[in-house]
Design a protein around this motif. Structure first.
Motif, mmCIF file in Angstrom:
data_model
loop_
_atom_site.group_PDB
_atom_site.id
_atom_site.type_symbol
_atom_site.label_atom_id
_atom_site.label_comp_id
_atom_site.label_asym_id
_atom_site.label_seq_id
_atom_site.Cartn_x
_atom_site.Cartn_y
_atom_site.Cartn_z
ATOM 1 N N VAL A 1 2.797 4.815 -12.482
ATOM 2 C CA VAL A 1 1.481 4.648 -11.862
ATOM 3 C C VAL A 1 0.470 5.590 -12.507
ATOM 4 O O VAL A 1 -0.681 5.207 -12.739
ATOM 5 N N LYS B 1 -1.599 7.327 -6.510
ATOM 6 C CA LYS B 1 -2.818 7.246 -7.314
ATOM 7 C C LYS B 1 -3.881 8.208 -6.799
ATOM 8 O O LYS B 1 -4.652 8.752 -7.581
ATOM 9 N N LYS B 2 -3.909 8.429 -5.498
ATOM 10 C CA LYS B 2 -4.995 9.201 -4.891
ATOM 11 C C LYS B 2 -4.778 10.711 -4.942
ATOM 12 O O LYS B 2 -5.721 11.468 -5.114
ATOM 13 N N LEU C 1 -2.038 1.580 -10.887
ATOM 14 C CA LEU C 1 -1.365 1.067 -9.697
ATOM 15 C C LEU C 1 -1.150 -0.446 -9.770
ATOM 16 O O LEU C 1 -0.062 -0.938 -9.485
ATOM 17 N N SER D 1 0.803 -1.222 0.000
ATOM 18 C CA SER D 1 0.000 0.000 0.000
ATOM 19 C C SER D 1 0.839 1.275 0.000
ATOM 20 O O SER D 1 0.288 2.365 0.092
ATOM 21 N N ASN D 2 2.148 1.181 -0.150
ATOM 22 C CA ASN D 2 2.975 2.383 -0.031
ATOM 23 C C ASN D 2 2.847 3.320 -1.232
ATOM 24 O O ASN D 2 3.210 4.478 -1.139
ATOM 25 N N VAL E 1 -0.172 3.858 -2.806
ATOM 26 C CA VAL E 1 -1.563 4.297 -2.927
ATOM 27 C C VAL E 1 -1.675 5.823 -2.978
ATOM 28 O O VAL E 1 -2.465 6.350 -3.765
ATOM 29 N N PRO E 2 -0.889 6.588 -2.199
ATOM 30 C CA PRO E 2 -0.991 8.056 -2.317
ATOM 31 C C PRO E 2 -0.650 8.577 -3.715
ATOM 32 O O PRO E 2 -1.135 9.628 -4.117
#
Length: 123
Positions: free
Chosen positions: A97, A41-42, A102, A35-36, A38-39
């Motif tokens: 990404v 993509k967000k 992702l 999950s490192n 994920v930011p």
């Protein structure tokens, strides 16, 4: 055959570690490592250099704390070369990404890591 399931100190483990602790650490590592990015993509990360700098600095700080807890084990300077190559590869994470997503990006990243690790140990 059932020796690995017992908590006795005289089990086959050479380093005395607990099997359950090893599995729990692996699960935590998979969740956190998976999950490192994920930011990326967000949130808007721009060109990715700031994100990469913060990511590498955070990993270095955690490693420093672990090093202090373990009472400064032997330092291997050759490992710095691997860290520099890894950090250089992290520069490409944000554009990849943002371009292919992702899931596919991490799949390619992990596949490349596996093949490179296998090739470096095999040859």
């Amino acid at each position: 055959m059932e020796d690995w399931m017992t908590d006795n100190n005289h089990t086959a483990n050479s380093n005395g570690s607990n099997l359950a602790l090893g599995f729990a650490s692996s699960v935590i590592s998979v969740v956190l490592f998976g999950s490192n990015f994920v930011p990326v993509k967000k949130f808007d990360t721009g060109d990715g250099m700031f994100f990469q700098w913060i990511l590498c600095a955070s990993i270095w700080i955690v490693s420093l704390v672990v090093n202090i807890i373990l009472h400064s084990p032997k330092f291997w300077p050759v490992a710095m070369v691997g860290g520099c190559v890894w950090a250089t590869g992290n520069i490409t994470v944000v554009p990849i990404v943002k371009t292919i997503g992702l899931g596919l990006g991490l799949l390619l990243w992990a596949s490349t890591n596996l093949l490179t690790g296998w090739a470096s140990s095999r040859y």
